[in-house]
Write an enzyme that holds these catalytic residues in place. Structure first.
Site, short mmCIF file in Angstrom:
data_model
loop_
_atom_site.label_atom_id
_atom_site.label_comp_id
_atom_site.label_asym_id
_atom_site.label_seq_id
_atom_site.Cartn_x
_atom_site.Cartn_y
_atom_site.Cartn_z
N GLU A 177 0.82 -1.21 0.00
CA GLU A 177 0.00 0.00 0.00
C GLU A 177 0.86 1.27 0.00
O GLU A 177 1.25 1.76 1.06
CB GLU A 177 -0.93 0.01 1.24
CG GLU A 177 -1.82 1.25 1.29
CD GLU A 177 -2.77 1.27 2.49
OE1 GLU A 177 -2.65 0.43 3.39
OE2 GLU A 177 -3.63 2.15 2.53
N LYS A 219 -2.38 -2.02 -3.24
CA LYS A 219 -3.44 -1.20 -2.65
C LYS A 219 -3.06 0.27 -2.83
O LYS A 219 -2.40 0.86 -1.96
CB LYS A 219 -3.59 -1.56 -1.16
CG LYS A 219 -4.58 -0.68 -0.42
CD LYS A 219 -5.01 -1.30 0.90
CE LYS A 219 -5.84 -0.32 1.71
NZ LYS A 219 -6.53 -0.92 2.84
P1 13P Z 1 -9.13 4.17 4.08
O1 13P Z 1 -9.98 3.37 3.13
O2 13P Z 1 -9.91 4.81 5.19
O3 13P Z 1 -8.21 5.12 3.37
O4 13P Z 1 -8.17 3.16 4.82
C1 13P Z 1 -7.53 2.19 4.09
C2 13P Z 1 -6.40 1.69 4.86
O5 13P Z 1 -6.26 0.51 5.05
C3 13P Z 1 -5.41 2.64 5.39
O6 13P Z 1 -4.24 1.99 5.62
#
Ligand code: 13P
Length: 365
Positions: A177, A219
């Site tokens: 991510e 992600k």
């Molecule tokens: P949000 O969808 O609220 O951005 O959170 C995703 C997430 O896993 C943050 O690390």
């Protein structure tokens, strides 16, 4: 490492038009969200909240995997049933957040580096033994005057790649991510340019650390304009194909008039330029978008591009799935059922968005 298991889990996380529920807020983040609603910031309140979520009837029909936090993965329902069992019984694959947070990057004002590599091999082994099958690590990249720096992007990409290889060694699918933040007054174009640079750097590092792309999920953020600009409208009607969407911008200040199609186009263009076809799935974070906008934008991407893309376009939302339910729940036992209905509603909307079947009428139910 069992390659078949890894690729099987990665595929399962994006199969059947389902997506991920990120319920891995750290204690400080969870407490901050509770404080805004006057919910006690205690371990028991966090446990009750997570019990409300994992026991939501029908959640497994739309959610393939749930990302947990260290405190949550060790918790149980009031009756003693471990959350891990509740999730697996519902057909939901358990995962775990393993980074230890984004800290100031030395000599780089305004920039962060995500920590958590020390002893990660041992922690991953423990989580795998507990039953987790995937993990998550979030890097944050801020946009501003003179940032992000090349060194911040490279340091975060390197850490993501080190984490991802360790995950695969432990038999866990890494959710990678790299989040380019929405904060700031930047344009959609600048977000797109930086997101491409970040993703290319991340994949360069993933390749050099020998990450198996078929056994991971990306992600990313959607490509969006920054938040701190004049509010355009409270509500606007947006057409995607033959469908009309009513999108609420009440909590958003937009740098420029943007619409669902523009975000969908810019996001997919960026991904096509940077994400190898071997990656099985891309599951977006919501990043502070309203729940309806996140669904509408994911839907537009799938309506316009689904049949032409090498990877599945899915969701891994935290706020865009949980926030409406949290606001209804407010820490009250009597509100559990209504909160669960709101939660499963958002999960259904997002599953529909994966099929390109989300529309504004779903919000009137
Ligand atoms: P949000 O969808 O609220 O951005 O959170 C995703 C997430 O896993 C943050 O690390």
């Amino acid at each position: 490492m069992n390659l078949q298991n890894l690729t099987g889990t990665a595929k399962a996380l994006v199969a059947d038009d389902k997506g991920l529920l990120a319920m891995d807020e750290s204690n400080p983040t969870c407490n901050k969200r509770f404080a805004k609603l006057d919910i006690p910031q205690t371990m028991e309140a966090r446990r009750s909240y997570r019990e409300m979520i994992v026991t939501t009837p029908g959640l497994g029909e739309c959610i393939s995997g749930a990302i947990l936090y260290d405190e949550t993965i060790r918790q149980q329902k009031k009756d003693g049933t471990p959350f891990l069992k509740v999730l697996t019984d519902a057909g939901i694959i358990p995962g775990i957040k393993v980074d230890t947070g984004a800290k100031d990057l030395a000599a780089h004002p305004g920039e962060k580096i995500t920590e958590g590599l020390d002893c990660l091999r041992d922690r991953l082994k423990e989580y795998a033994q507990m039953g987790a099958r995937f993990a998550k690590w979030r890097a944050v990249i801020a946009i501003g005057g003179g940032i992000p720096s090349r060194s911040c992007i490279e340091a975060n990409a390197h850490a993501l790649a080190r984490y991802a290889t360790l995950c695969q060694e432990a038999g866990l699918v890494p959710i990678v991510e790299p989040e380019v933040l929405m904060d700031g007054g930047h344009t959609l174009e600048r977000c797109g340019k930086i997101t491409v640079e970040v993703l290319r750097t991340v994949f360069h590092q993933l390749n050099s650390q020998r990450v198996i792309l078929e056994g991971m999920i990306l992600k990313p953020n959607m490509v969006l304009p920054g938040l701190t600009c004049p509010l355009q409208e409270e509500v606007k009607e947006v057409a995607v194909g033959e469908q009309q969407y009513k999108v609420r911008l009440t909590d958003r200040k937009q740098d420029e008039l943007e619409d669902v199609q523009e975000v969908a186009d810019a996001t997919v263009r960026c991904l096509l330029r940077a994400v190898p076809a071997a990656v099985p799935g891309i599951a977006f974070l919501s990043g502070g978008q309203s729940a309806e906008l996140a669904s509408a934008r994911l839907n537009a991407m799938n309506v316009r591009f689904k049949l032409r893309l090498p990877w599945a376009l899915a969701f891994s939302f935290a706020r865009a799935i949980q926030q409406p339910a949290l606001e209804i729940w407010q820490g009250k036992e009597a509100h559990v059922s209504a909160a669960q209905q709101a939660l499963v509603h958002r999960a259904r909307c997002n599953r529909a968005a994966r099929r390109g079947g989300y529309n504004a009428t779903m919000e009137r139910i």
